[in-house]
Design a protein around this motif. Sequence first.
Motif, PDB file in Angstrom:
ATOM      1  N   HIS A 125      -6.685  -1.115  -8.254  1.00 19.20           N
ATOM      2  CA  HIS A 125      -6.097  -1.624  -9.222  1.00 19.20           C
ATOM      3  C   HIS A 125      -4.494  -2.012  -8.566  1.00 19.20           C
ATOM      4  CE1 HIS A 125      -4.210  -2.946 -13.196  1.00 19.20           C
ATOM      5  NE2 HIS A 125      -3.289  -2.041 -12.741  1.00 19.20           N
ATOM      6  N   GLY A 150      -3.770 -17.025  -3.148  1.00 17.81           N
ATOM      7  CA  GLY A 150      -4.342 -16.144  -3.544  1.00 17.81           C
ATOM      8  C   GLY A 150      -3.743 -14.901  -4.354  1.00 17.81           C
ATOM      9  N   HIS A 151      -2.280 -15.010  -4.301  1.00 20.22           N
ATOM     10  CA  HIS A 151      -1.585 -13.676  -5.034  1.00 20.22           C
ATOM     11  C   HIS A 151      -2.127 -13.777  -6.388  1.00 20.22           C
ATOM     12  CE1 HIS A 151       0.850 -14.507  -1.514  1.00 20.22           C
ATOM     13  NE2 HIS A 151       1.049 -13.239  -1.556  1.00 20.22           N
ATOM     14  N   ALA A 208      -3.973  -4.092  -5.359  1.00 19.18           N
ATOM     15  CA  ALA A 208      -4.290  -5.503  -5.629  1.00 19.18           C
ATOM     16  C   ALA A 208      -3.000  -6.189  -6.331  1.00 19.18           C
ATOM     17  CB  ALA A 208      -5.624  -5.670  -6.488  1.00 19.18           C
ATOM     18  N   SER A 210     -10.160  -4.932 -12.173  1.00 16.76           N
ATOM     19  CA  SER A 210     -10.462  -3.192 -11.793  1.00 16.76           C
ATOM     20  C   SER A 210     -10.174  -2.423 -12.944  1.00 16.76           C
ATOM     21  CB  SER A 210      -9.892  -2.882 -10.528  1.00 16.76           C
ATOM     22  OG  SER A 210      -9.830  -1.606 -10.230  1.00 16.76           O
ATOM     23  N   ASP A 265       0.789  -1.318   0.129  1.00 16.03           N
ATOM     24  CA  ASP A 265       0.009   0.073   0.052  1.00 16.03           C
ATOM     25  C   ASP A 265       0.899   0.978   0.117  1.00 16.03           C
ATOM     26  OD1 ASP A 265       0.789  -0.423   2.601  1.00 16.03           O
ATOM     27  OD2 ASP A 265      -1.025  -0.864   3.422  1.00 16.03           O
ATOM     28  N   LEU A 280      -5.458 -12.033  -6.843  1.00 17.63           N
ATOM     29  CA  LEU A 280      -5.360 -10.745  -6.785  1.00 17.63           C
ATOM     30  C   LEU A 280      -5.027  -9.911  -7.696  1.00 17.63           C
ATOM     31  CD1 LEU A 280      -3.576 -10.530  -2.959  1.00 17.63           C
ATOM     32  CD2 LEU A 280      -5.995  -9.565  -3.633  1.00 17.63           C
ATOM     33  N   ILE A 281      -4.037 -10.389  -8.684  1.00 22.53           N
ATOM     34  CA  ILE A 281      -3.683  -9.789  -9.766  1.00 22.53           C
ATOM     35  C   ILE A 281      -4.857  -9.871 -10.907  1.00 22.53           C
ATOM     36  CG2 ILE A 281      -2.117  -9.831 -11.954  1.00 22.53           C
ATOM     37  CD1 ILE A 281       0.288 -10.784 -10.016  1.00 22.53           C
ATOM     38  N   TYR A 324      -0.041  -6.234  -3.816  1.00 22.60           N
ATOM     39  CA  TYR A 324      -0.050  -7.359  -2.922  1.00 22.60           C
ATOM     40  C   TYR A 324       0.008  -8.890  -3.607  1.00 22.60           C
ATOM     41  CZ  TYR A 324      -1.269  -5.012   1.277  1.00 22.60           C
ATOM     42  OH  TYR A 324      -1.168  -4.293   2.421  1.00 22.60           O
ATOM     43  N   GLY A 325      -0.410  -8.630  -4.866  1.00 20.23           N
ATOM     44  CA  GLY A 325      -0.503  -9.909  -5.785  1.00 20.23           C
ATOM     45  C   GLY A 325       1.015 -10.321  -6.014  1.00 20.23           C
ATOM     46  N   LEU A 345      -7.893  -9.743 -10.203  1.00 21.66           N
ATOM     47  CA  LEU A 345      -8.734  -8.720  -9.407  1.00 21.66           C
ATOM     48  C   LEU A 345      -8.374  -7.249  -9.925  1.00 21.66           C
ATOM     49  CD1 LEU A 345     -10.923  -7.729  -7.504  1.00 21.66           C
ATOM     50  CD2 LEU A 345      -9.119  -7.637  -5.767  1.00 21.66           C
ATOM     51  N   ALA A 346      -6.737  -7.205 -10.039  1.00 24.25           N
ATOM     52  CA  ALA A 346      -6.463  -5.756 -10.514  1.00 24.25           C
ATOM     53  C   ALA A 346      -6.739  -5.649 -11.936  1.00 24.25           C
ATOM     54  CB  ALA A 346      -4.925  -5.835 -10.451  1.00 24.25           C
TER      55      ALA A 346
END
Length: 286
Positions: free
Chosen positions: A79, A148-149, A82, A159, A34, A152-153, A85-86, A155-156
């Motif tokens: 974006h 889950g990494h 996520a 987004s 973040d 997350l990408i 973190y990914g 999800l990016a």
Amino acid sequence: MPRAKIILATLFVILCWAYSPIGIHIALQAYAPDNLALLRFLIASGFMAGVAWIKGISRPRLRDLPLFAVLGLFAVTLHHIALNYGQRGVSAGAASVLAQSTPLFSALLASTLFRERLGAWQWGCVLGGLLGAGVVAVGDRGLGELDGHGLLILLAAASWSLYFALQKRYSQHYDGLTLVCFTLWSGTALLLVYLPGLPAELAQASVSVNLAVLVLGIFPSALAYLAWAYVLTHSQVSRAAIALYLIPPVAMLMAWVILAQRPSVMVIVGTVIVLASVGALTVKVR
């Protein structure tokens, strides 16, 4: 000469956006995901403020401020949080491939949110692309180490596709530079909640890491968007978009040279499946 400028601008965009996952990987050595997003876009916001001051931009209408906040949320805040973190659990090359799945999510959004009908060919492309993304994730981490990494990408990417859909439907009243500036500034403002933790990490980070973040802020996050706007203005969108499929292979090569991250055979196979599916979907839609 104009054609040469378009080619050079396109190559510049490819190199900038291919560098992005490499720069993120380096920066995550010293920054929380973040805080990295905040620092990157503070740099980009400052740079774009200088561009806006020189070139001039339109003043947004008061009723459009919530729209810019939503665009900033999906294009910048969600974006990149996520994505960062990914990338803590995905290699730079694989992250570039998964992030390139945006058109697949655009098709899903068109079907679910905007009630656009997708044919059998389009659904086949979407399912094939998602299968390819799964092959990339398995090939990158191994079946026993999946977590889950990679999601997350994805999800990016989702987004980012939602940002494009909203931008296309609700932002006809502004030129490209104005839209980019206020979207970027809005997203950066939302990231300011992470400001308290940034100074300590900034002070402890090495010069090489901070240089990687500086490059991230200026090139992939600012100059590449201006160069891409130039390309889209002076060439066909469909032809220009094909060049973006070169980003994952270039990112893999850069990750191999800079980070010594050699892609596995499964990652390469998954990359081919994803890019073929995205390309087939794009050609069919257009």
